[in-house]
Design a protein around this motif. Structure first.
Motif, PDB file in Angstrom:
ATOM      1  N   LEU A  19       0.830  -1.211   0.000  1.00  0.00           N
ATOM      2  CA  LEU A  19       0.000   0.000   0.000  1.00  0.00           C
ATOM      3  C   LEU A  19       0.861   1.256   0.000  1.00  0.00           C
ATOM      4  O   LEU A  19       0.559   2.218  -0.703  1.00  0.00           O
ATOM      5  N   ASN A  20       1.928   1.258   0.795  1.00  0.00           N
ATOM      6  CA  ASN A  20       2.834   2.418   0.806  1.00  0.00           C
ATOM      7  C   ASN A  20       3.399   2.664  -0.583  1.00  0.00           C
ATOM      8  O   ASN A  20       3.448   3.804  -1.040  1.00  0.00           O
ATOM      9  N   GLU A  23       0.624   4.030  -2.857  1.00  0.00           N
ATOM     10  CA  GLU A  23       0.259   5.412  -2.530  1.00  0.00           C
ATOM     11  C   GLU A  23       1.339   6.410  -2.935  1.00  0.00           C
ATOM     12  O   GLU A  23       1.058   7.589  -3.082  1.00  0.00           O
ATOM     13  N   ASN A  24       2.549   5.967  -3.093  1.00  0.00           N
ATOM     14  CA  ASN A  24       3.662   6.870  -3.357  1.00  0.00           C
ATOM     15  C   ASN A  24       4.298   6.667  -4.721  1.00  0.00           C
ATOM     16  O   ASN A  24       5.434   7.093  -4.945  1.00  0.00           O
ATOM     17  N   ASN A  69       2.635  14.131   3.604  1.00  0.00           N
ATOM     18  CA  ASN A  69       1.807  13.891   2.428  1.00  0.00           C
ATOM     19  C   ASN A  69       2.723  13.680   1.233  1.00  0.00           C
ATOM     20  O   ASN A  69       3.740  14.346   1.086  1.00  0.00           O
ATOM     21  N   ASN A  70       2.359  12.711   0.412  1.00  0.00           N
ATOM     22  CA  ASN A  70       3.195  12.453  -0.753  1.00  0.00           C
ATOM     23  C   ASN A  70       2.945  13.504  -1.826  1.00  0.00           C
ATOM     24  O   ASN A  70       2.139  14.423  -1.644  1.00  0.00           O
ATOM     25  N   ARG A  74      -2.035  13.128  -0.960  1.00  0.00           N
ATOM     26  CA  ARG A  74      -2.939  12.249  -0.210  1.00  0.00           C
ATOM     27  C   ARG A  74      -2.548  12.227   1.259  1.00  0.00           C
ATOM     28  O   ARG A  74      -1.388  12.145   1.604  1.00  0.00           O
ATOM     29  N   LYS A  76      -2.133  10.542   4.908  1.00  0.00           N
ATOM     30  CA  LYS A  76      -1.818   9.195   5.360  1.00  0.00           C
ATOM     31  C   LYS A  76      -1.796   9.181   6.883  1.00  0.00           C
ATOM     32  O   LYS A  76      -1.715  10.221   7.517  1.00  0.00           O
TER      33      LYS A  76
END
Length: 146
Positions: A19-20, A23-24, A69-70, A74, A76
């Motif tokens: 997931l990390n 998301e990134n 935040n990336n 988003r 987190k």
């Protein structure tokens, strides 16, 4: 390759790493999962070609609720790497992370392999979960590795 770990915590540790990365990593990016072994450990690496983590982030990334935040903005929670790191340590292993801004991140879980004397290859000797126990160690078999 045999390891004896809590399967649920292993699942969530690996899920958090995936997931990390997702998301990134920008749309069209790549996430790669590689499994290898060292003399004592099985090494599971989740790598991406995403935004990367700066040096400050690398020094704090295992701390609970530490997050930035990336690049996609988003929000987190800052628990994924913390939980995966805790799982690795609890399993007798460790977690390594390397990253470069704009080039991506690679996170490796190193989990101790079982001693060959402890391995029971009898498939009929499956051990069910122990009722009332929170954790149930299981054998996880990684095949196709040399």
């Amino acid at each position: 390759i045999f390891v004896e770990i809590d399967r649920e915590r292993f699942y969530y540790a690996l899920l958090n790493l995936l997931l990390n990365s997702a998301e990134n990593t920008p749309e069209g990016g790549r996430i790669r999962v590689a499994v290898s072994k060292t003399k004592r450990f099985v090494k599971i690496t989740v790598g991406d070609n995403g935004f990367g983590i700066d040096e400050e982030g690398l020094t704090h990334c295992f701390e609970p609720f530490y997050t930035k935040n990336n690049s996609a903005g988003r929000k987190k929670m800052g628990l994924g790497l913390t939980l995966a790191h805790y799982f690795a340590a609890e399993s007798g292993g460790r977690m390594n992370i390397s990253s470069e801004i704009g080039k991506g991140t690679a996170v490796s879980l190193l989990i101790p392999m079982m001693d060959s004397e402890k391995v029971n290859l009898s498939l009929s000797a499956s051990s069910p979960d122990i009722p009332g126990e929170k954790y149930s160690p299981v054998y996880i078999v990684f095949s196709g590795l040399e």
